[in-house]
Write a protein that holds these residues in place. Structure first.
Motif, PDB file in Angstrom:
ATOM      1  N   TRP A 261      -2.933  11.269 -14.262  1.00 54.11           N
ATOM      2  CA  TRP A 261      -3.015  10.437 -12.784  1.00 54.11           C
ATOM      3  C   TRP A 261      -2.294   9.167 -12.724  1.00 54.11           C
ATOM      4  CZ3 TRP A 261      -5.936  12.103  -8.869  1.00 54.11           C
ATOM      5  CH2 TRP A 261      -6.706  13.167  -9.007  1.00 54.11           C
ATOM      6  N   LEU A 262      -1.681   8.576 -11.827  1.00 53.74           N
ATOM      7  CA  LEU A 262      -1.157   7.532 -11.587  1.00 53.74           C
ATOM      8  C   LEU A 262      -2.193   6.723 -10.705  1.00 53.74           C
ATOM      9  CD1 LEU A 262       1.248   5.462 -12.024  1.00 53.74           C
ATOM     10  CD2 LEU A 262       2.658   6.786 -10.415  1.00 53.74           C
ATOM     11  N   LEU A 263      -2.354   5.319 -10.934  1.00 55.46           N
ATOM     12  CA  LEU A 263      -3.201   4.568 -10.164  1.00 55.46           C
ATOM     13  C   LEU A 263      -2.188   3.341  -9.965  1.00 55.46           C
ATOM     14  CD1 LEU A 263      -5.201   6.031 -12.362  1.00 55.46           C
ATOM     15  CD2 LEU A 263      -7.087   4.783 -10.779  1.00 55.46           C
ATOM     16  N   ALA A 264      -2.104   2.954  -8.656  1.00 51.89           N
ATOM     17  CA  ALA A 264      -1.144   1.689  -8.365  1.00 51.89           C
ATOM     18  C   ALA A 264      -1.965   0.844  -7.087  1.00 51.89           C
ATOM     19  CB  ALA A 264       0.129   2.290  -7.697  1.00 51.89           C
ATOM     20  N   ILE A 265      -1.719  -0.545  -7.140  1.00 55.49           N
ATOM     21  CA  ILE A 265      -1.946  -1.110  -6.241  1.00 55.49           C
ATOM     22  C   ILE A 265      -0.650  -1.917  -5.559  1.00 55.49           C
ATOM     23  CG2 ILE A 265      -3.206  -3.623  -5.679  1.00 55.49           C
ATOM     24  CD1 ILE A 265      -5.233  -2.776  -7.704  1.00 55.49           C
ATOM     25  N   ILE A 266      -0.560  -1.668  -4.075  1.00 52.82           N
ATOM     26  CA  ILE A 266       0.818  -1.976  -3.517  1.00 52.82           C
ATOM     27  C   ILE A 266       0.284  -3.302  -2.592  1.00 52.82           C
ATOM     28  CG2 ILE A 266       0.833  -0.231  -2.006  1.00 52.82           C
ATOM     29  CD1 ILE A 266       3.754  -0.229  -2.264  1.00 52.82           C
ATOM     30  N   ASP A 267       1.171  -4.387  -2.479  1.00 45.17           N
ATOM     31  CA  ASP A 267       0.906  -5.170  -1.374  1.00 45.17           C
ATOM     32  C   ASP A 267       1.827  -4.866  -0.193  1.00 45.17           C
ATOM     33  OD1 ASP A 267       0.352  -8.009  -0.708  1.00 45.17           O
ATOM     34  OD2 ASP A 267       2.508  -8.056  -0.067  1.00 45.17           O
ATOM     35  N   VAL A 273       4.550  -3.625  -6.004  1.00 54.33           N
ATOM     36  CA  VAL A 273       3.455  -2.870  -6.797  1.00 54.33           C
ATOM     37  C   VAL A 273       2.924  -3.994  -7.662  1.00 54.33           C
ATOM     38  CG1 VAL A 273       2.889  -1.064  -8.443  1.00 54.33           C
ATOM     39  CG2 VAL A 273       4.771  -0.643  -6.711  1.00 54.33           C
ATOM     40  N   LEU A 274       1.853  -4.543  -7.352  1.00 55.92           N
ATOM     41  CA  LEU A 274       1.317  -5.545  -8.257  1.00 55.92           C
ATOM     42  C   LEU A 274       0.625  -5.043  -9.374  1.00 55.92           C
ATOM     43  CD1 LEU A 274      -0.807  -7.100  -5.282  1.00 55.92           C
ATOM     44  CD2 LEU A 274       1.338  -7.746  -6.203  1.00 55.92           C
ATOM     45  N   GLY A 275       0.142  -3.728  -9.848  1.00 51.11           N
ATOM     46  CA  GLY A 275      -0.285  -3.178 -10.887  1.00 51.11           C
ATOM     47  C   GLY A 275      -0.188  -1.726 -10.814  1.00 51.11           C
ATOM     48  N   TRP A 276      -0.248  -0.977 -12.116  1.00 50.83           N
ATOM     49  CA  TRP A 276      -0.400   0.312 -12.164  1.00 50.83           C
ATOM     50  C   TRP A 276      -0.730   0.785 -13.505  1.00 50.83           C
ATOM     51  CZ3 TRP A 276       3.828  -2.455 -13.047  1.00 50.83           C
ATOM     52  CH2 TRP A 276       4.588  -2.447 -14.122  1.00 50.83           C
ATOM     53  N   HIS A 277      -1.323   1.935 -13.509  1.00 51.79           N
ATOM     54  CA  HIS A 277      -2.067   2.409 -14.764  1.00 51.79           C
ATOM     55  C   HIS A 277      -1.976   3.921 -14.767  1.00 51.79           C
ATOM     56  CE1 HIS A 277      -5.059   2.951 -17.839  1.00 51.79           C
ATOM     57  NE2 HIS A 277      -5.754   3.775 -16.994  1.00 51.79           N
ATOM     58  N   LEU A 278      -1.790   4.654 -16.035  1.00 54.62           N
ATOM     59  CA  LEU A 278      -1.795   5.735 -16.222  1.00 54.62           C
ATOM     60  C   LEU A 278      -3.087   6.489 -17.034  1.00 54.62           C
ATOM     61  CD1 LEU A 278       2.037   6.644 -17.633  1.00 54.62           C
ATOM     62  CD2 LEU A 278       0.890   7.349 -15.605  1.00 54.62           C
ATOM     63  N   SER A 279      -3.475   7.174 -16.525  1.00 50.58           N
ATOM     64  CA  SER A 279      -4.945   7.761 -17.096  1.00 50.58           C
ATOM     65  C   SER A 279      -4.694   9.163 -17.313  1.00 50.58           C
ATOM     66  CB  SER A 279      -6.044   7.799 -15.767  1.00 50.58           C
ATOM     67  OG  SER A 279      -7.272   8.056 -16.350  1.00 50.58           O
ATOM     68  N   LEU A 280      -5.022   9.346 -18.555  1.00 50.35           N
ATOM     69  CA  LEU A 280      -4.970  10.702 -19.282  1.00 50.35           C
ATOM     70  C   LEU A 280      -6.025  11.600 -19.284  1.00 50.35           C
ATOM     71  CD1 LEU A 280      -2.785   9.626 -22.515  1.00 50.35           C
ATOM     72  CD2 LEU A 280      -1.838  10.311 -20.077  1.00 50.35           C
ATOM     73  N   ASP A 368      -3.072   9.237   5.551  1.00 55.30           N
ATOM     74  CA  ASP A 368      -2.240   8.187   6.295  1.00 55.30           C
ATOM     75  C   ASP A 368      -2.852   7.039   6.570  1.00 55.30           C
ATOM     76  OD1 ASP A 368       0.130   9.832   6.663  1.00 55.30           O
ATOM     77  OD2 ASP A 368      -0.948  11.146   7.912  1.00 55.30           O
ATOM     78  N   ASP A 369      -4.273   6.981   6.176  1.00 58.37           N
ATOM     79  CA  ASP A 369      -4.776   5.415   6.539  1.00 58.37           C
ATOM     80  C   ASP A 369      -4.324   4.537   5.457  1.00 58.37           C
ATOM     81  OD1 ASP A 369      -7.075   4.686   8.375  1.00 58.37           O
ATOM     82  OD2 ASP A 369      -7.583   3.742   6.643  1.00 58.37           O
ATOM     83  N   ARG A 370      -3.622   5.077   4.588  1.00 58.47           N
ATOM     84  CA  ARG A 370      -3.152   3.992   3.316  1.00 58.47           C
ATOM     85  C   ARG A 370      -1.786   4.506   3.116  1.00 58.47           C
ATOM     86  NH1 ARG A 370      -7.886   6.099   2.353  1.00 58.47           N
ATOM     87  NH2 ARG A 370      -6.626   7.867   1.474  1.00 58.47           N
ATOM     88  N   PRO A 371      -0.722   4.243   4.531  1.00 59.52           N
ATOM     89  CA  PRO A 371       0.665   4.854   4.313  1.00 59.52           C
ATOM     90  C   PRO A 371       1.281   4.281   3.364  1.00 59.52           C
ATOM     91  CG  PRO A 371       0.320   3.358   6.290  1.00 59.52           C
ATOM     92  CD  PRO A 371      -0.881   3.358   5.470  1.00 59.52           C
ATOM     93  N   PHE A 372       1.214   2.837   2.871  1.00 56.88           N
ATOM     94  CA  PHE A 372       2.239   2.514   2.123  1.00 56.88           C
ATOM     95  C   PHE A 372       2.188   2.775   0.597  1.00 56.88           C
ATOM     96  CE2 PHE A 372       1.156  -0.457   5.625  1.00 56.88           C
ATOM     97  CZ  PHE A 372       2.271  -0.541   6.199  1.00 56.88           C
ATOM     98  N   VAL A 373       0.857   2.880   0.145  1.00 57.03           N
ATOM     99  CA  VAL A 373       0.677   3.508  -1.289  1.00 57.03           C
ATOM    100  C   VAL A 373       0.921   4.871  -1.334  1.00 57.03           C
ATOM    101  CG1 VAL A 373      -1.710   4.006  -0.950  1.00 57.03           C
ATOM    102  CG2 VAL A 373      -0.692   3.301  -3.247  1.00 57.03           C
ATOM    103  N   GLU A 374       0.535   5.853  -0.420  1.00 54.04           N
ATOM    104  CA  GLU A 374       1.135   7.233  -0.243  1.00 54.04           C
ATOM    105  C   GLU A 374       2.707   7.230  -0.313  1.00 54.04           C
ATOM    106  OE1 GLU A 374      -0.783   9.629  -0.859  1.00 54.04           O
ATOM    107  OE2 GLU A 374      -2.969   8.646  -0.599  1.00 54.04           O
ATOM    108  N   ARG A 375       3.259   6.222   0.628  1.00 56.81           N
ATOM    109  CA  ARG A 375       4.558   6.550   0.419  1.00 56.81           C
ATOM    110  C   ARG A 375       5.447   6.347  -0.830  1.00 56.81           C
ATOM    111  NH1 ARG A 375       8.585   8.368   0.188  1.00 56.81           N
ATOM    112  NH2 ARG A 375      10.575   8.078   1.427  1.00 56.81           N
ATOM    113  N   PHE A 376       4.759   5.353  -1.589  1.00 54.78           N
ATOM    114  CA  PHE A 376       5.133   4.747  -2.848  1.00 54.78           C
ATOM    115  C   PHE A 376       4.812   5.926  -3.926  1.00 54.78           C
ATOM    116  CE2 PHE A 376       3.889   3.426  -7.128  1.00 54.78           C
ATOM    117  CZ  PHE A 376       4.957   2.798  -7.504  1.00 54.78           C
ATOM    118  N   PHE A 377       3.814   6.652  -3.653  1.00 58.86           N
ATOM    119  CA  PHE A 377       3.682   8.071  -4.607  1.00 58.86           C
ATOM    120  C   PHE A 377       4.732   8.951  -4.273  1.00 58.86           C
ATOM    121  CE2 PHE A 377      -1.040   6.742  -4.909  1.00 58.86           C
ATOM    122  CZ  PHE A 377      -0.732   6.043  -6.280  1.00 58.86           C
TER     123      PHE A 377
END
Length: 658
Positions: A261-267, A273-280, A368-377
């Motif tokens: 999994w890739l977790l991310a926070i985008i402004d 991209v303010l922060g991200w994390h890889l979850s195994l 689509d309610d969170r379009p910016f982070v989905e577009r980043f993914f």
């Protein structure tokens, strides 16, 4: 029609600036003359001229002026006023309402205008049934030529007639006393509903559509940096490998692991991209969500690239590494979905109370309610994941399945989790230095620079994390109550137990008054070598150190729980003095050839060890989430006894043989 002059007084109510305009040149010549005469009279009335003066000079009767004003003030179905559109000749501002009973028409069709609407008003059940035909997709809309066509209308008409009979309507009642039995009226009504409601039409056609909340960019989208951020998790469609060991000849023994999994926070305002994390792990949990938020707050450093061919763009970078003033900066609002990891009490406490921001939970199954982070993914998938040898393209699933079943498919070409993290850091670094179409050609870092420097706008004021939380990141997690145990008579010093391991410190052993009390223990799930404890009075004690072999090597909460679970299930032959992490790793390596979940466990242990090596070499506060003001060697050295050690007499109870 009489209108109260006080309600339509121009100084109080009438404001022609809110009225939608009409292009008079588009009207026929006869209608244009009437429209211009009416509009001139209404404008004169709005300016305060008397109705007698308007009737004398313009020739428009005072009753007509008041009637036109009343028509223009009525609401239109598009959400605005009718305005000047109501002044166009033969414009209907209200739908036709039939009052008379419908006539019996068994041979002709004319003379019953409004009878179908009258039927639906008398029986709301019929109205709701026809709406359900569209919302439940019993009647569908499909393209036909240049237009669209309704399907399964005959079934809807049959169910409509059956409901009419159930309501007590007989052969002498409408619609059964008509020639066509209101068949055309049903079809026209269904089509009119679809034409008026775009979302309903898309639902009837089975198309995927964006919710209205995703289109309100002027209301919800942040125009200022660190005002609104979006957070989400994405499962990478990528095959990964785990390197178990190398033989003396240089060969690799590898197995395939599960996707991660890739977790991310985008402004939202700057697309940074303010922060991200890889979850195994198999699924994301609340600790992964908090770890991502922690990485977005703490400072970052330039990544070290070890893979050949990788290059960092000179215009790229990380936000906190490029702009020091953004370190420990908090956001005002965060958008989340309804995942259980986000709805957990711990996650909500961090978001709402500790960071002091508001949480906006969008509707379920609406990315689509969170379009910016989905577009980043989507960008990470197309530019990174699918370009790797183990990338899985959903458009070519047959090819992916064929490769998985191919016995000659080599795992040597796949990347490891450590290599993927390095590739991801390089990709995000370069992403920040690449022009973005949504920012007018600016890079995300350039957009952030304009916001911070106040170029073309006022400079933003950042709200920072509390100094105590900067020094003790463990306080971001909810505390666990642990009782202080010990016995002065037996010479047992004060300590606590957390996940089967004792924790103590030199300060705690010198506080016998805390025996029997409960401490609020804050744990960093990524490093359990130390924990932070506070008393009931809020006093922060020195870090408590784990005992035995659990103190020497960095390990996560997941690793310790998995070790003791395997021990309870008698899968481990663990002896006192043996390294527990090595024993668990040896067990999972034996199972990794048959179970991908075991391969993921091996990858997580290796990932933690690589992070510890990088942390020891670079002292990176992002990867070192156990940073508590002093490094672990300094904490250990501070708690070692100073001076000569006095021997203590060994007390042997009577009757015991040693």
């Amino acid at each position: 029609m009489t209108v109260t002059p006080e309600i339509l007084h121009p100084s109080v109510r009438l404001s022609l600036g809110d009225w939608p305009q009409v292009d008079a040149k588009a009207l026929p010549e006869a209608d244009r003359a009437v429209f211009q005469l009416r509009s001139g009279a209404v404008e004169a009335y709005a300016q305060g001229r008397a109705l007698t003066d308007i009737e004398t000079t313009l020739g428009v009767h005072r009753g007509t002026v008041l009637r036109m004003v009343s028509r223009g003030q009525k609401p239109h179905h598009d959400g605005r006023l009718w305005g000047f559109r109501a002044l166009v000749p033969r414009a209907r501002v209200e739908p036709y309402r039939r009052v008379a009973a419908p006539q019996v028409l068994t041979h002709t069709k004319a003379g019953n205008a409004g009878a179908f609407d009258q039927l639906l008003q008398r029986y709301p059940r019929l109205y709701q049934q026809l709406r359900n035909e569209l919302t439940e997709r019993r009647v569908t809309l499909r393209p036909s030529g240049d237009g669209s066509r309704l399907y399964n209308v005959k079934g809807a008409i049959a169910r409509f007639h059956a409901t009419c009979r159930a309501l007590g309507l007989g052969a002498t009642d409408y619609p059964f006393n008509q020639k066509d039995r209101a068949v055309r009226s049903v079809g026209r009504l269904l089509l009119a509903w679809l034409e008026d409601d775009c979302s309903l039409a898309l639902r009837a056609s089975g198309a995927r559509f964006k919710p209205s909340s995703a289109l309100r960019h002027t209301e919800r989208a942040a125009l200022r940096a660190y005002d609104t951020v979006e957070f989400d998790a994405h499962k990478l469609d990528l095959r990964l490998k785990v390197l178990l060991e190398r033989d003396p000849l240089g060969g690799e023994h590898v197995v395939e692991m599960e996707r991660i999994w890739l977790l991310a926070i985008i402004d939202v305002a700057t697309r940074c991209v303010l922060g991200w994390h890889l979850s195994l792990s198999r699924e994301c949990n609340r600790f992964d969500a908090i770890e991502t938020m922690k990485r977005a707050l703490l400072p970052m450093h330039r990544p070290e690239l070890t893979l050949p061919g990788l290059q960092l763009l000179p215009t790229g970078g990380f936000v906190t590494q490029t702009f020091e003033q953004t370190t420990y900066a908090c956001w005002r609002q965060i958008r989340l979905d309804n995942a259980r990891a986000h709805l957990a009490t711990t996650s909500l406490d961090v978001v709402c109370e500790t960071l002091g921001c508001t949480a906006d939970f969008g509707p379920a199954y609406q990315p689509d309610d969170r379009p910016f982070v989905e577009r980043f993914f989507g960008t990470m998938t197309t530019t990174l994941a699918r370009r790797l040898p183990g990338g899985i393209d959903p458009a070519n699933l047959k090819l992916a399945v064929k490769r998985l079943r191919d016995p000659k498919d080599s795992l040597q070409l796949l990347v490891t989790a450590q290599e993927l993290e390095e590739l991801l850091a390089m990709t995000i670094w370069n992403y920040h230095g690449t022009p973005h179409a949504g920012l007018g050609g600016l890079t995300p870092l350039e957009a952030m620079h304009q916001q911070l420097a106040g170029i073309r706008t006022e400079p933003i004021s950042l709200r920072r994390l509390h100094p105590i939380l900067r020094k003790h990141p463990q306080l971001l997690h909810d505390p666990v109550l642990c009782r202080v145990r010990g016995n002065l008579a037996r010479g047992e010093r004060a300590h606590i137990s957390y996940l089967h391991v004792r924790y103590t410190s030199d300060q705690l052993t010198r506080r016998p008054s805390l025996l029997g009390e409960h401490l609020r223990v804050h744990v960093d799930p990524t490093d359990l070598r130390t924990v932070l404890a506070t008393t009931a009075d809020g006093e922060i004690l020195d870090p408590l150190l784990a005992s035995g072999a659990w103190r020497t090597e960095r390990h996560s909460q997941w690793l310790r729980q998995a070790f003791y679970k395997a021990k309870r299930q008698r899968e481990l032959n663990f002896a006192m003095g043996e390294d527990p992490i090595e024993a668990f790793l040896h067990l999972r390596k034996r199972e990794a050839t048959k179970r991908k979940r075991a391969a993921n466990d091996v990858a997580r242990v290796q990932h933690e060890r690589v992070r510890q090596i990088k942390n020891t070499r670079t002292h990176d506060p992002v990867s070192d989430s156990t940073s508590i003001g002093n490094s672990l060697p300094e904490v250990l050295a501070a708690q070692l006894p100073i001076g000569p050690v006095k021997p203590r007499k060994l007390r042997i109870e009577p009757g015991q043989v040693y």
